[in-house]
Write a protein that holds these residues in place. Structure first.
Motif, PDB file in Angstrom:
ATOM      1  N   ARG A  98     -39.099  -5.880  32.542  1.00  0.00           N
ATOM      2  CA  ARG A  98     -38.646  -4.473  32.843  1.00  0.00           C
ATOM      3  C   ARG A  98     -37.360  -3.999  32.678  1.00  0.00           C
ATOM      4  NH1 ARG A  98     -37.566  -2.160  38.107  1.00  0.00           N
ATOM      5  NH2 ARG A  98     -37.637  -0.020  37.651  1.00  0.00           N
ATOM      6  N   LEU A  99     -37.251  -2.897  32.079  1.00  0.00           N
ATOM      7  CA  LEU A  99     -35.811  -2.336  31.421  1.00  0.00           C
ATOM      8  C   LEU A  99     -35.376  -1.225  32.276  1.00  0.00           C
ATOM      9  CD1 LEU A  99     -35.963  -4.640  29.523  1.00  0.00           C
ATOM     10  CD2 LEU A  99     -35.269  -3.065  27.683  1.00  0.00           C
ATOM     11  N   ILE A 100     -34.095  -0.980  32.710  1.00  0.00           N
ATOM     12  CA  ILE A 100     -33.852   0.226  33.103  1.00  0.00           C
ATOM     13  C   ILE A 100     -32.690   0.496  32.164  1.00  0.00           C
ATOM     14  CG2 ILE A 100     -32.636   1.276  34.899  1.00  0.00           C
ATOM     15  CD1 ILE A 100     -33.669  -0.460  37.148  1.00  0.00           C
ATOM     16  N   HIS A 101     -32.965   1.575  31.370  1.00  0.00           N
ATOM     17  CA  HIS A 101     -32.147   2.027  30.273  1.00  0.00           C
ATOM     18  C   HIS A 101     -31.453   3.315  30.880  1.00  0.00           C
ATOM     19  CE1 HIS A 101     -31.271   2.483  26.039  1.00  0.00           C
ATOM     20  NE2 HIS A 101     -30.225   2.969  26.509  1.00  0.00           N
ATOM     21  N   ALA A 102     -29.866   2.900  31.060  1.00  0.00           N
ATOM     22  CA  ALA A 102     -29.312   4.013  31.758  1.00  0.00           C
ATOM     23  C   ALA A 102     -28.231   4.688  30.683  1.00  0.00           C
ATOM     24  CB  ALA A 102     -28.285   3.403  32.958  1.00  0.00           C
ATOM     25  N   MET A 103     -28.163   5.912  30.554  1.00  0.00           N
ATOM     26  CA  MET A 103     -26.919   6.320  29.828  1.00  0.00           C
ATOM     27  C   MET A 103     -26.490   7.786  30.734  1.00  0.00           C
ATOM     28  SD  MET A 103     -28.715   8.381  26.703  1.00  0.00           S
ATOM     29  CE  MET A 103     -27.664   9.622  25.902  1.00  0.00           C
ATOM     30  N   ASN A 104     -25.204   8.177  30.324  1.00  0.00           N
ATOM     31  CA  ASN A 104     -24.954   9.386  31.031  1.00  0.00           C
ATOM     32  C   ASN A 104     -25.275  10.471  30.259  1.00  0.00           C
ATOM     33  OD1 ASN A 104     -21.919  11.277  30.704  1.00  0.00           O
ATOM     34  ND2 ASN A 104     -23.336  11.456  32.338  1.00  0.00           N
TER      35      ASN A 104
END
Ligand code: NAG
Ligand code: NAG
Ligand code: NAG
Length: 387
Positions: A37-43
């Protein structure tokens, strides 16, 4: 005769149903369980319509961010079946309304601080997010629910993913707690930014330009296992300026099992254009820097030797500090005061603060970035700038 034809038609119909059913029943059999499971975070931020960075389509996203989002949207479609990607956009509350029209393919979470809200001494300051705030906001929901098994992917707002990014990541995730990936610098001319206003056009141009793209050594894409996140806090370093990427890289070397840096490649990340020279545009005058130093009263040197240890500092900056600073606290571990760029100075200072307050454990020096209770993970001398 008719009966025979009918029965053979029925037989082939039955065969057809049988072959049709076979795959669907085998897919439905086990309860869906995602191994990765990936949580891909970007602003994600907005620019006013008509701003130089704006895209053609009247979007609130600047071009580099829009292209990054389009590339993530596509990479998610090509992610392997045993991977689930939760794409998270960390947005400033003040940007939320403007971004509503942008059809963001992500779960949005809020950022409440920025360099604009925190650094009032910078006139008309840029709205840059703090890295730790992005991490905390993106993982809050999982923290609450007690979900402990995931990888956090952290990319800068202008970093795009190639088509097979997530697929190429898989072999690394099976044997590591963290990975960083350098980007390819794709030529802006090859993309013809002015006419790339739909996602498909943009991405097909990116694909063709990848082979000729240049390597880039900066750190702007990290993949970190959830078990590593409590071991570190990156302090108040913010996005957009060094040295947060370098500090994160060195911290992961210390506390993450089998951490590796993957060099720029066609299955990694890309950036359109080379922005290495962009920082120079924010230069402050020496007077402005001097008044900033007085304002902060944080930069202090006791002796000339302290100054000499600042190997990266130019003589000009050194004399400036000597003239304006009053006591010594800075350790020579963070890059320090290069150029007259106030954002670099503040971020270098934020880096130094985490090293100033280092502590001792088993006769080793531990930077404050490594959390109490996790000193045992810290390898070697534990000084991120000496490994
Ligand atoms: C790190 O690599 C070693 C050797 O390949 C392997 O045995 C170990 O499981 C890896 N650690 C993690 C966390 O995957
Ligand atoms: C990139 O990924 C594709 C699809 O998985 C693969 O066929 C290709 O060999 C990879 N290229 C490199 C250079 O790793
Ligand atoms: C720390 O260093 C001192 C003096 O060099 C030594 O006596 C002590 O055993 C060391 N402690 C550890 C935990 O290594």
């Amino acid at each position: 005769m008719i009966a025979m034809m009918l029965s053979s038609a029925i037989a082939s119909l039955v065969a057809c149903i049988a072959t049709y059913r076979a795959p669907s029943s085998s897919v439905a059999a086990p309860a869906s369980h995602y191994k990765f499971r990936l949580i891909h975070a970007m602003n994600v931020y907005s620019v006013p319509p008509g701003a130089a960075a704006a895209t053609a389509g009247g979007r609130a996203s600047p071009f580099h961010q829009w292209s990054a989002i389009e590339s993530i949207r596509r990479a998610m479609r090509y992610a392997p079946p045993d991977m689930r990607v939760d794409f998270v956009c960390a947005v400033f509350e003040s940007d939320r309304a403007a971004l509503l029209g942008d059809d963001l393919p992500c779960r949005t979470v809020s950022l409440t601080r920025s360099t604009r809200t925190e650094y009032h001494f910078i006139e008309d300051a840029k709205e840059l997010p703090f890295i730790q705030d992005i991490i905390d906001a993106a993982t809050a929901q999982d923290e609450e629910r007690g979900n402990v098994e995931y990888f956090l992917v952290l990319t800068n707002s202008d970093i795009g993913l190639t088509k097979y990014f997530y697929r190429a990541l898989m072999p690394h995730l099976r044997m590591r707690e963290a990975v960083s990936i350098n980007r390819l610098a794709v030529s802006a001319e090859a993309i013809d930014v002015a006419t790339a206003d739909d996602g498909e056009t943009l991405l097909s141009r990116v694909d063709s330009a990848l082979e000729d793209a240049d390597d880039h050594g900066g750190y702007d894409c990290f993949i970190i296992h959830s078990s590593v996140l409590p071991r570190i806090r990156i302090g108040d370093m913010f996005a957009g300026y060094p040295p947060w990427g370098n500090v994160m890289h060195r911290l992961l070397k210390l506390v993450a099992d089998n951490y590796t840096n993957v060099k720029s490649n066609v299955n990694g990340t890309f950036h359109i254009g080379d922005d290495r020279t962009a920082w120079k545009n924010d230069d402050w005058s020496e007077d402005e820097l001097a008044s900033y130093l007085e304002f902060e009263e944080l930069v202090h040197f006791s002796t000339i030797d302290d100054m000499a240890n600042q190997r990266t500092m130019s003589p000009k900056s050194a004399s400036l500090i000597l003239e304006h600073a009053t006591a010594a606290v800075v350790k020579p571990k963070c890059p320090w005061g290069r150029g007259n760029n106030v954002y670099r100075w503040v971020n270098d200072l934020n880096c130094a603060i985490g090293l100033q307050y280092n502590r001792y454990h088993d006769n080793r020096t531990i930077p404050r970035f490594i959390q109490p209770g996790f000193e045992g993970y810290c390898k070697g001398a534990c000084n991120p700038w000496l490994i």
